[in-house]
Scaffold this motif. Structure first.
Motif, PDB file in Angstrom:
ATOM      1  N   ALA A 298      36.340  51.671  87.942  1.00 31.52           N
ATOM      2  CA  ALA A 298      36.838  51.741  86.564  1.00 31.52           C
ATOM      3  C   ALA A 298      36.943  53.173  86.057  1.00 31.52           C
ATOM      4  O   ALA A 298      37.679  53.438  85.096  1.00 31.52           O
ATOM      5  CB  ALA A 298      35.944  50.925  85.636  1.00 31.52           C
ATOM      6  N   GLY A 299      36.217  54.117  86.669  1.00 32.26           N
ATOM      7  CA  GLY A 299      36.244  55.491  86.191  1.00 32.26           C
ATOM      8  C   GLY A 299      35.133  55.760  85.195  1.00 32.26           C
ATOM      9  O   GLY A 299      34.249  54.936  84.970  1.00 32.26           O
ATOM     10  N   CYS A 300      35.195  56.912  84.571  1.00 27.03           N
ATOM     11  CA  CYS A 300      34.096  57.383  83.723  1.00 27.03           C
ATOM     12  C   CYS A 300      34.138  56.850  82.295  1.00 27.03           C
ATOM     13  O   CYS A 300      33.128  56.882  81.598  1.00 27.03           O
ATOM     14  CB  CYS A 300      34.105  58.912  83.674  1.00 27.03           C
ATOM     15  N   VAL A 301      35.300  56.402  81.840  1.00 29.06           N
ATOM     16  CA  VAL A 301      35.465  56.055  80.429  1.00 29.06           C
ATOM     17  C   VAL A 301      35.790  54.585  80.238  1.00 29.06           C
ATOM     18  O   VAL A 301      35.233  53.920  79.353  1.00 29.06           O
ATOM     19  CB  VAL A 301      36.571  56.935  79.781  1.00 29.06           C
ATOM     20  N   GLN A 302      36.696  54.049  81.076  1.00 32.52           N
ATOM     21  CA  GLN A 302      37.171  52.681  80.879  1.00 32.52           C
ATOM     22  C   GLN A 302      36.093  51.653  81.198  1.00 32.52           C
ATOM     23  O   GLN A 302      35.359  51.789  82.192  1.00 32.52           O
ATOM     24  CB  GLN A 302      38.393  52.423  81.778  1.00 32.52           C
ATOM     25  N   ARG A 303      35.997  50.633  80.379  1.00 29.31           N
ATOM     26  CA  ARG A 303      35.091  49.525  80.676  1.00 29.31           C
ATOM     27  C   ARG A 303      35.736  48.551  81.652  1.00 29.31           C
ATOM     28  O   ARG A 303      35.053  47.929  82.458  1.00 29.31           O
ATOM     29  CB  ARG A 303      34.717  48.785  79.393  1.00 29.31           C
ATOM     30  N   GLU A 304      37.052  48.383  81.532  1.00 31.19           N
ATOM     31  CA  GLU A 304      37.765  47.457  82.387  1.00 31.19           C
ATOM     32  C   GLU A 304      38.562  48.215  83.437  1.00 31.19           C
ATOM     33  O   GLU A 304      39.071  49.301  83.181  1.00 31.19           O
ATOM     34  CB  GLU A 304      38.724  46.574  81.575  1.00 31.19           C
ATOM     35  N   ASN A 305      38.653  47.630  84.624  1.00 33.20           N
ATOM     36  CA  ASN A 305      39.464  48.204  85.686  1.00 33.20           C
ATOM     37  C   ASN A 305      40.789  47.450  85.734  1.00 33.20           C
ATOM     38  O   ASN A 305      40.824  46.270  86.095  1.00 33.20           O
ATOM     39  CB  ASN A 305      38.735  48.106  87.028  1.00 33.20           C
ATOM     40  N   GLN A 306      41.871  48.120  85.366  1.00 30.59           N
ATOM     41  CA  GLN A 306      43.188  47.495  85.378  1.00 30.59           C
ATOM     42  C   GLN A 306      43.940  47.756  86.680  1.00 30.59           C
ATOM     43  O   GLN A 306      45.077  47.310  86.831  1.00 30.59           O
ATOM     44  CB  GLN A 306      44.008  47.989  84.185  1.00 30.59           C
ATOM     45  N   ASP A 307      43.313  48.469  87.623  1.00 32.47           N
ATOM     46  CA  ASP A 307      43.872  48.602  88.964  1.00 32.47           C
ATOM     47  C   ASP A 307      43.507  47.370  89.789  1.00 32.47           C
ATOM     48  O   ASP A 307      42.496  46.707  89.537  1.00 32.47           O
ATOM     49  CB  ASP A 307      43.308  49.826  89.678  1.00 32.47           C
ATOM     50  N   ALA A 308      44.314  47.086  90.802  1.00 33.87           N
ATOM     51  CA  ALA A 308      43.999  46.043  91.770  1.00 33.87           C
ATOM     52  C   ALA A 308      44.438  46.525  93.146  1.00 33.87           C
ATOM     53  O   ALA A 308      45.471  47.183  93.276  1.00 33.87           O
ATOM     54  CB  ALA A 308      44.702  44.730  91.418  1.00 33.87           C
ATOM     55  N   VAL A 309      43.634  46.217  94.152  1.00 35.43           N
ATOM     56  CA  VAL A 309      43.964  46.580  95.527  1.00 35.43           C
ATOM     57  C   VAL A 309      43.859  45.338  96.398  1.00 35.43           C
ATOM     58  O   VAL A 309      43.071  44.428  96.117  1.00 35.43           O
ATOM     59  CB  VAL A 309      43.043  47.694  96.067  1.00 35.43           C
ATOM     60  N   GLY A 310      44.653  45.300  97.463  1.00 34.82           N
ATOM     61  CA  GLY A 310      44.612  44.163  98.370  1.00 34.82           C
ATOM     62  C   GLY A 310      45.164  44.525  99.734  1.00 34.82           C
ATOM     63  O   GLY A 310      45.942  45.473  99.865  1.00 34.82           O
ATOM     64  N   ALA A 311      44.741  43.766 100.752  1.00 38.41           N
ATOM     65  CA  ALA A 311      45.205  43.997 102.115  1.00 38.41           C
ATOM     66  C   ALA A 311      45.210  42.670 102.858  1.00 38.41           C
ATOM     67  O   ALA A 311      44.314  41.834 102.665  1.00 38.41           O
ATOM     68  CB  ALA A 311      44.308  45.003 102.826  1.00 38.41           C
ATOM     69  N   TRP A 312      46.232  42.483 103.725  1.00 36.08           N
ATOM     70  CA  TRP A 312      46.405  41.240 104.457  1.00 36.08           C
ATOM     71  C   TRP A 312      46.943  41.529 105.854  1.00 36.08           C
ATOM     72  O   TRP A 312      47.759  42.439 106.031  1.00 36.08           O
ATOM     73  CB  TRP A 312      47.411  40.339 103.736  1.00 36.08           C
ATOM     74  N   PRO A 313      46.529  40.741 106.864  1.00 30.59           N
ATOM     75  CA  PRO A 313      47.135  40.886 108.189  1.00 30.59           C
ATOM     76  C   PRO A 313      48.592  40.452 108.140  1.00 30.59           C
ATOM     77  O   PRO A 313      48.964  39.548 107.374  1.00 30.59           O
ATOM     78  CB  PRO A 313      46.294  39.953 109.062  1.00 30.59           C
ATOM     79  N   HIS A 314      49.435  41.094 108.945  1.00 25.99           N
ATOM     80  CA  HIS A 314      50.858  40.758 108.948  1.00 25.99           C
ATOM     81  C   HIS A 314      51.473  41.191 110.267  1.00 25.99           C
ATOM     82  O   HIS A 314      51.431  42.371 110.622  1.00 25.99           O
ATOM     83  CB  HIS A 314      51.577  41.459 107.794  1.00 25.99           C
ATOM     84  N   ASP A 315      52.066  40.221 111.001  1.00 27.20           N
ATOM     85  CA  ASP A 315      52.682  40.512 112.295  1.00 27.20           C
ATOM     86  C   ASP A 315      51.712  41.334 113.147  1.00 27.20           C
ATOM     87  O   ASP A 315      50.522  41.064 113.175  1.00 27.20           O
ATOM     88  CB  ASP A 315      54.018  41.238 112.103  1.00 27.20           C
ATOM     89  N   ASP A 316      52.216  42.341 113.843  1.00 35.55           N
ATOM     90  CA  ASP A 316      51.351  43.220 114.629  1.00 35.55           C
ATOM     91  C   ASP A 316      50.924  44.395 113.766  1.00 35.55           C
ATOM     92  O   ASP A 316      51.357  45.523 113.945  1.00 35.55           O
ATOM     93  CB  ASP A 316      52.102  43.719 115.878  1.00 35.55           C
ATOM     94  N   GLY A 317      50.089  44.124 112.771  1.00 34.46           N
ATOM     95  CA  GLY A 317      49.672  45.173 111.851  1.00 34.46           C
ATOM     96  C   GLY A 317      49.092  44.599 110.587  1.00 34.46           C
ATOM     97  O   GLY A 317      48.378  43.594 110.616  1.00 34.46           O
ATOM     98  N   MET A 318      49.434  45.204 109.445  1.00 34.67           N
ATOM     99  CA  MET A 318      48.871  44.762 108.184  1.00 34.67           C
ATOM    100  C   MET A 318      49.740  45.210 107.028  1.00 34.67           C
ATOM    101  O   MET A 318      50.607  46.089 107.167  1.00 34.67           O
ATOM    102  CB  MET A 318      47.459  45.332 107.998  1.00 34.67           C
ATOM    103  N   VAL A 319      49.511  44.588 105.875  1.00 39.76           N
ATOM    104  CA  VAL A 319      50.116  44.984 104.606  1.00 39.76           C
ATOM    105  C   VAL A 319      48.991  45.353 103.660  1.00 39.76           C
ATOM    106  O   VAL A 319      47.974  44.647 103.592  1.00 39.76           O
ATOM    107  CB  VAL A 319      50.948  43.839 103.990  1.00 39.76           C
ATOM    108  N   PHE A 320      49.135  46.463 102.951  1.00 38.87           N
ATOM    109  CA  PHE A 320      48.159  46.800 101.916  1.00 38.87           C
ATOM    110  C   PHE A 320      48.893  47.335 100.698  1.00 38.87           C
ATOM    111  O   PHE A 320      50.003  47.875 100.803  1.00 38.87           O
ATOM    112  CB  PHE A 320      47.094  47.772 102.419  1.00 38.87           C
ATOM    113  N   ALA A 321      48.295  47.138  99.520  1.00 39.46           N
ATOM    114  CA  ALA A 321      48.996  47.433  98.274  1.00 39.46           C
ATOM    115  C   ALA A 321      48.014  47.815  97.183  1.00 39.46           C
ATOM    116  O   ALA A 321      46.880  47.331  97.152  1.00 39.46           O
ATOM    117  CB  ALA A 321      49.822  46.220  97.832  1.00 39.46           C
ATOM    118  N   VAL A 322      48.502  48.654  96.276  1.00 42.27           N
ATOM    119  CA  VAL A 322      47.745  49.027  95.088  1.00 42.27           C
ATOM    120  C   VAL A 322      48.649  48.838  93.878  1.00 42.27           C
ATOM    121  O   VAL A 322      49.835  49.156  93.919  1.00 42.27           O
ATOM    122  CB  VAL A 322      47.219  50.477  95.171  1.00 42.27           C
ATOM    123  N   ALA A 323      48.082  48.283  92.803  1.00 47.93           N
ATOM    124  CA  ALA A 323      48.818  48.057  91.558  1.00 47.93           C
ATOM    125  C   ALA A 323      47.984  48.582  90.401  1.00 47.93           C
ATOM    126  O   ALA A 323      46.758  48.423  90.385  1.00 47.93           O
ATOM    127  CB  ALA A 323      49.104  46.565  91.364  1.00 47.93           C
TER     128      ALA A 323
END
Length: 255
Positions: free
Chosen positions: A12-37
Protein backbone atom coordinates in the motif's frame (compact mmCIF):
# COMPACT_ATOMS: atom_id res chain seq x y z
CA UNK A 1 11.06 -25.73 -22.86
CA UNK A 2 10.87 -22.32 -21.17
CA UNK A 3 12.11 -21.94 -17.60
CA UNK A 4 11.15 -18.75 -15.73
CA UNK A 5 11.95 -17.59 -12.20
CA UNK A 6 9.16 -15.26 -11.07
CA UNK A 7 8.06 -13.24 -8.06
CA UNK A 8 5.56 -10.45 -7.44
CA UNK A 9 4.87 -8.09 -4.55
CA UNK A 10 2.43 -5.26 -3.93
CA UNK A 11 2.32 -2.85 -0.98
CA UNK A 12 0.00 0.00 0.00
CA UNK A 13 2.95 2.37 0.49
CA UNK A 14 3.64 4.86 3.25
CA UNK A 15 0.45 6.92 3.16
CA UNK A 16 -2.43 4.99 1.58
CA UNK A 17 -4.56 2.76 3.77
CA UNK A 18 -5.94 0.88 0.78
CA UNK A 19 -3.95 -0.78 -1.98
CA UNK A 20 -5.60 -0.05 -5.33
CA UNK A 21 -2.92 -1.97 -7.26
CA UNK A 22 -3.47 -5.61 -8.20
CA UNK A 23 -0.99 -8.18 -9.48
CA UNK A 24 -1.53 -11.63 -10.94
CA UNK A 25 0.23 -14.45 -12.76
CA UNK A 26 -1.00 -17.59 -14.55
CA UNK A 27 0.57 -20.48 -16.49
CA UNK A 28 -0.02 -20.22 -20.23
CA UNK A 29 1.16 -22.48 -23.08
CA UNK A 30 4.93 -22.98 -22.77
CA UNK A 31 5.39 -20.11 -20.34
CA UNK A 32 3.26 -17.74 -18.32
CA UNK A 33 1.19 -14.56 -18.27
CA UNK A 34 1.65 -11.91 -15.61
CA UNK A 35 -0.03 -8.54 -15.19
CA UNK A 36 -0.18 -5.46 -13.01
CA UNK A 37 -3.14 -3.07 -12.76
CA UNK A 38 -3.38 0.27 -10.96
CA UNK A 39 -6.93 1.21 -10.00
CA UNK A 40 -8.32 4.72 -10.42
CA UNK A 41 -11.19 6.52 -8.75
CA UNK A 42 -10.35 6.21 -5.07
CA UNK A 43 -11.40 3.49 -2.63
CA UNK A 44 -13.32 1.29 -3.08
CA UNK A 45 -13.68 1.98 -6.81
CA UNK A 46 -9.99 1.69 -7.65
CA UNK A 47 -9.62 -1.63 -5.83
CA UNK A 48 -12.64 -3.04 -7.63
CA UNK A 49 -11.43 -1.84 -11.04
CA UNK A 50 -7.88 -3.21 -10.80
CA UNK A 51 -9.00 -6.60 -9.52
CA UNK A 52 -11.77 -6.80 -12.11
CA UNK A 53 -9.22 -6.06 -14.84
CA UNK A 54 -7.13 -9.06 -13.78
CA UNK A 55 -10.12 -11.36 -13.23
CA UNK A 56 -11.54 -10.66 -16.69
CA UNK A 57 -8.11 -10.95 -18.30
CA UNK A 58 -7.54 -14.41 -16.82
CA UNK A 59 -11.06 -15.57 -17.68
CA UNK A 60 -10.98 -14.36 -21.27
CA UNK A 61 -7.53 -15.78 -21.98
CA UNK A 62 -8.79 -19.14 -20.76
CA UNK A 63 -11.87 -18.91 -22.99
CA UNK A 64 -10.11 -17.68 -26.14
CA UNK A 65 -10.19 -20.01 -29.17
CA UNK A 66 -6.97 -21.92 -29.67
CA UNK A 67 -6.84 -20.68 -33.28
CA UNK A 68 -6.30 -17.07 -32.15
CA UNK A 69 -2.73 -15.89 -31.91
CA UNK A 70 -1.48 -14.40 -28.66
CA UNK A 71 -1.77 -10.71 -29.67
CA UNK A 72 -5.41 -11.25 -30.63
CA UNK A 73 -6.15 -13.09 -27.37
CA UNK A 74 -4.65 -10.26 -25.33
CA UNK A 75 -6.47 -7.53 -27.28
CA UNK A 76 -9.84 -9.26 -26.95
CA UNK A 77 -9.33 -9.97 -23.24
CA UNK A 78 -8.36 -6.37 -22.47
CA UNK A 79 -11.25 -4.96 -24.49
CA UNK A 80 -13.63 -7.17 -22.50
CA UNK A 81 -12.05 -5.99 -19.23
CA UNK A 82 -12.46 -2.40 -20.38
CA UNK A 83 -16.13 -2.97 -21.19
CA UNK A 84 -16.92 -4.65 -17.88
CA UNK A 85 -15.19 -1.92 -15.87
CA UNK A 86 -16.98 0.76 -17.90
CA UNK A 87 -20.37 -0.92 -17.45
CA UNK A 88 -19.96 -1.36 -13.71
CA UNK A 89 -18.76 2.22 -13.39
CA UNK A 90 -21.88 3.66 -15.02
CA UNK A 91 -24.38 1.36 -13.28
CA UNK A 92 -23.10 1.26 -9.68
CA UNK A 93 -23.19 4.71 -8.03
CA UNK A 94 -20.37 3.98 -5.57
CA UNK A 95 -18.09 2.92 -8.43
CA UNK A 96 -18.81 5.81 -10.78
CA UNK A 97 -15.82 6.91 -12.88
CA UNK A 98 -13.67 4.02 -11.74
CA UNK A 99 -10.89 2.88 -14.05
CA UNK A 100 -7.60 1.05 -14.17
CA UNK A 101 -4.29 0.84 -15.96
CA UNK A 102 -3.19 -2.60 -17.17
CA UNK A 103 0.14 -3.97 -18.36
CA UNK A 104 0.26 -7.63 -19.38
CA UNK A 105 3.22 -9.75 -20.44
CA UNK A 106 2.84 -13.22 -21.96
CA UNK A 107 5.97 -15.36 -22.33
CA UNK A 108 5.40 -18.28 -24.69
CA UNK A 109 8.44 -20.23 -25.78
CA UNK A 110 11.10 -17.74 -26.78
CA UNK A 111 8.74 -14.84 -27.42
CA UNK A 112 7.34 -12.05 -25.28
CA UNK A 113 4.00 -10.55 -26.25
CA UNK A 114 2.91 -7.58 -24.16
CA UNK A 115 -0.22 -5.42 -24.12
CA UNK A 116 -0.51 -2.12 -22.32
CA UNK A 117 -2.90 0.68 -21.35
CA UNK A 118 -1.97 3.48 -18.91
CA UNK A 119 1.23 4.26 -17.03
CA UNK A 120 2.22 1.03 -15.35
CA UNK A 121 5.43 -0.04 -17.07
CA UNK A 122 7.22 -2.98 -18.62
CA UNK A 123 11.03 -2.95 -18.68
CA UNK A 124 13.51 -5.35 -20.28
CA UNK A 125 16.86 -5.84 -18.56
CA UNK A 126 19.33 -7.36 -21.00
CA UNK A 127 23.13 -7.36 -21.12
CA UNK A 128 23.27 -5.09 -18.05
CA UNK A 129 21.12 -2.43 -19.75
CA UNK A 130 17.54 -1.47 -18.86
CA UNK A 131 15.03 -0.49 -21.56
CA UNK A 132 11.46 0.72 -21.03
CA UNK A 133 9.31 -1.18 -23.53
CA UNK A 134 5.98 0.52 -22.85
CA UNK A 135 4.95 4.13 -23.36
CA UNK A 136 3.20 6.01 -20.56
CA UNK A 137 -0.25 7.13 -21.67
CA UNK A 138 -0.11 10.43 -19.82
CA UNK A 139 -0.58 14.08 -20.74
CA UNK A 140 3.07 14.82 -19.97
CA UNK A 141 4.41 12.04 -22.20
CA UNK A 142 2.19 13.23 -25.05
CA UNK A 143 3.55 16.74 -24.70
CA UNK A 144 7.11 15.42 -24.73
CA UNK A 145 6.31 13.35 -27.82
CA UNK A 146 4.91 16.41 -29.61
CA UNK A 147 7.99 18.44 -28.68
CA UNK A 148 5.94 20.80 -26.51
CA UNK A 149 7.63 19.85 -23.24
CA UNK A 150 11.30 19.10 -22.59
CA UNK A 151 11.99 15.67 -21.01
CA UNK A 152 13.95 17.38 -18.24
CA UNK A 153 10.79 19.26 -17.22
CA UNK A 154 8.46 16.27 -17.41
CA UNK A 155 9.38 14.59 -14.11
CA UNK A 156 8.33 17.55 -11.94
CA UNK A 157 5.40 18.73 -14.05
CA UNK A 158 2.16 19.09 -12.00
CA UNK A 159 0.21 17.13 -14.63
CA UNK A 160 2.63 14.24 -14.87
CA UNK A 161 0.11 11.79 -13.43
CA UNK A 162 -2.81 12.77 -15.66
CA UNK A 163 -3.70 9.76 -17.80
CA UNK A 164 -4.85 10.06 -21.39
CA UNK A 165 -5.78 6.39 -21.67
CA UNK A 166 -7.10 3.84 -19.17
CA UNK A 167 -9.60 1.01 -18.85
CA UNK A 168 -13.18 1.87 -18.00
CA UNK A 169 -13.49 5.46 -19.25
CA UNK A 170 -14.71 4.75 -22.79
CA UNK A 171 -16.51 1.85 -24.46
CA UNK A 172 -13.48 1.04 -26.60
CA UNK A 173 -9.87 1.56 -25.55
CA UNK A 174 -6.74 1.73 -27.69
CA UNK A 175 -4.22 -0.95 -26.71
CA UNK A 176 -0.48 -0.95 -27.39
CA UNK A 177 0.85 -4.40 -28.30
CA UNK A 178 4.45 -5.42 -28.84
CA UNK A 179 6.27 -8.66 -29.58
CA UNK A 180 9.95 -9.28 -28.96
CA UNK A 181 12.27 -12.28 -29.05
CA UNK A 182 13.66 -13.32 -25.68
CA UNK A 183 17.06 -14.69 -24.70
CA UNK A 184 18.19 -16.70 -21.68
CA UNK A 185 19.33 -14.18 -19.08
CA UNK A 186 16.68 -11.58 -19.92
CA UNK A 187 14.77 -10.12 -17.00
CA UNK A 188 11.31 -8.55 -17.32
CA UNK A 189 10.07 -5.99 -14.81
CA UNK A 190 6.54 -4.70 -14.32
CA UNK A 191 6.03 -1.83 -11.90
CA UNK A 192 3.31 0.64 -11.04
CA UNK A 193 3.81 4.38 -11.11
CA UNK A 194 4.23 4.41 -7.35
CA UNK A 195 7.64 2.84 -7.94
CA UNK A 196 8.86 4.18 -11.26
CA UNK A 197 8.10 7.78 -10.28
CA UNK A 198 10.44 7.40 -7.28
CA UNK A 199 13.28 5.23 -8.53
CA UNK A 200 15.48 6.18 -11.48
CA UNK A 201 16.21 3.64 -14.21
CA UNK A 202 19.80 3.31 -13.03
CA UNK A 203 18.64 2.18 -9.58
CA UNK A 204 16.11 -0.24 -11.07
CA UNK A 205 18.94 -1.76 -13.12
CA UNK A 206 21.22 -2.01 -10.08
CA UNK A 207 18.54 -3.88 -8.12
CA UNK A 208 17.88 -6.31 -10.98
CA UNK A 209 21.62 -6.89 -11.34
CA UNK A 210 22.13 -7.66 -7.67
CA UNK A 211 19.10 -9.81 -6.85
CA UNK A 212 17.00 -12.77 -7.90
CA UNK A 213 13.28 -12.02 -8.61
CA UNK A 214 12.04 -12.39 -5.03
CA UNK A 215 14.83 -10.31 -3.51
CA UNK A 216 14.49 -7.75 -6.31
CA UNK A 217 10.77 -7.25 -5.65
CA UNK A 218 11.39 -6.88 -1.93
CA UNK A 219 14.22 -4.42 -2.55
CA UNK A 220 12.12 -2.34 -4.96
CA UNK A 221 9.23 -2.05 -2.51
CA UNK A 222 11.59 -1.33 0.38
CA UNK A 223 13.28 1.45 -1.58
CA UNK A 224 9.90 2.90 -2.50
CA UNK A 225 8.94 3.06 1.15
CA UNK A 226 12.32 4.56 2.06
CA UNK A 227 11.69 7.30 -0.49
CA UNK A 228 8.41 8.06 1.28
CA UNK A 229 6.24 6.70 -1.53
CA UNK A 230 2.76 8.12 -1.23
CA UNK A 231 1.34 5.79 -3.88
CA UNK A 232 0.88 2.04 -3.93
CA UNK A 233 4.03 0.07 -4.76
CA UNK A 234 3.90 -2.99 -7.03
CA UNK A 235 6.60 -5.00 -8.77
CA UNK A 236 6.74 -8.21 -10.80
CA UNK A 237 10.06 -9.69 -11.91
CA UNK A 238 10.44 -12.58 -14.37
CA UNK A 239 13.92 -13.93 -15.08
CA UNK A 240 14.21 -16.05 -18.23
CA UNK A 241 16.46 -18.94 -17.26
CA UNK A 242 15.94 -20.99 -20.40
CA UNK A 243 13.90 -20.57 -23.58
CA UNK A 244 13.88 -21.92 -27.13
CA UNK A 245 14.97 -19.76 -30.02
CA UNK A 246 11.91 -18.01 -31.50
CA UNK A 247 10.78 -18.73 -35.05
CA UNK A 248 11.41 -15.06 -35.88
CA UNK A 249 14.05 -12.98 -34.14
CA UNK A 250 12.67 -9.52 -34.84
CA UNK A 251 10.79 -6.82 -32.99
CA UNK A 252 7.24 -5.83 -33.79
CA UNK A 253 5.18 -3.10 -32.17
CA UNK A 254 1.53 -2.55 -33.00
CA UNK A 255 -1.54 -0.60 -31.97
Amino acid sequence: MTEISFFQLTDAGCVQRENQDAVGAWPHDDGMVFAVADGLGGAPAGQVASQLALDVLARELERAPAAWNLPKRLRRAIQEANLEIYTKGVTVPDLRRMGSTLTVSAVAGGTLTAAHVGDTRLYLYRDRALAQLTKDHTWVEEQVGYGLLAPVDARAHPRRGVLTRSLGHELVVAIDVLTIALRPGDVLLHCSDGLHELLADVELAEILTAHDPEAACRALVRRGREEGGTGNLSAQVAAIRRCPAPARSWWRRGR
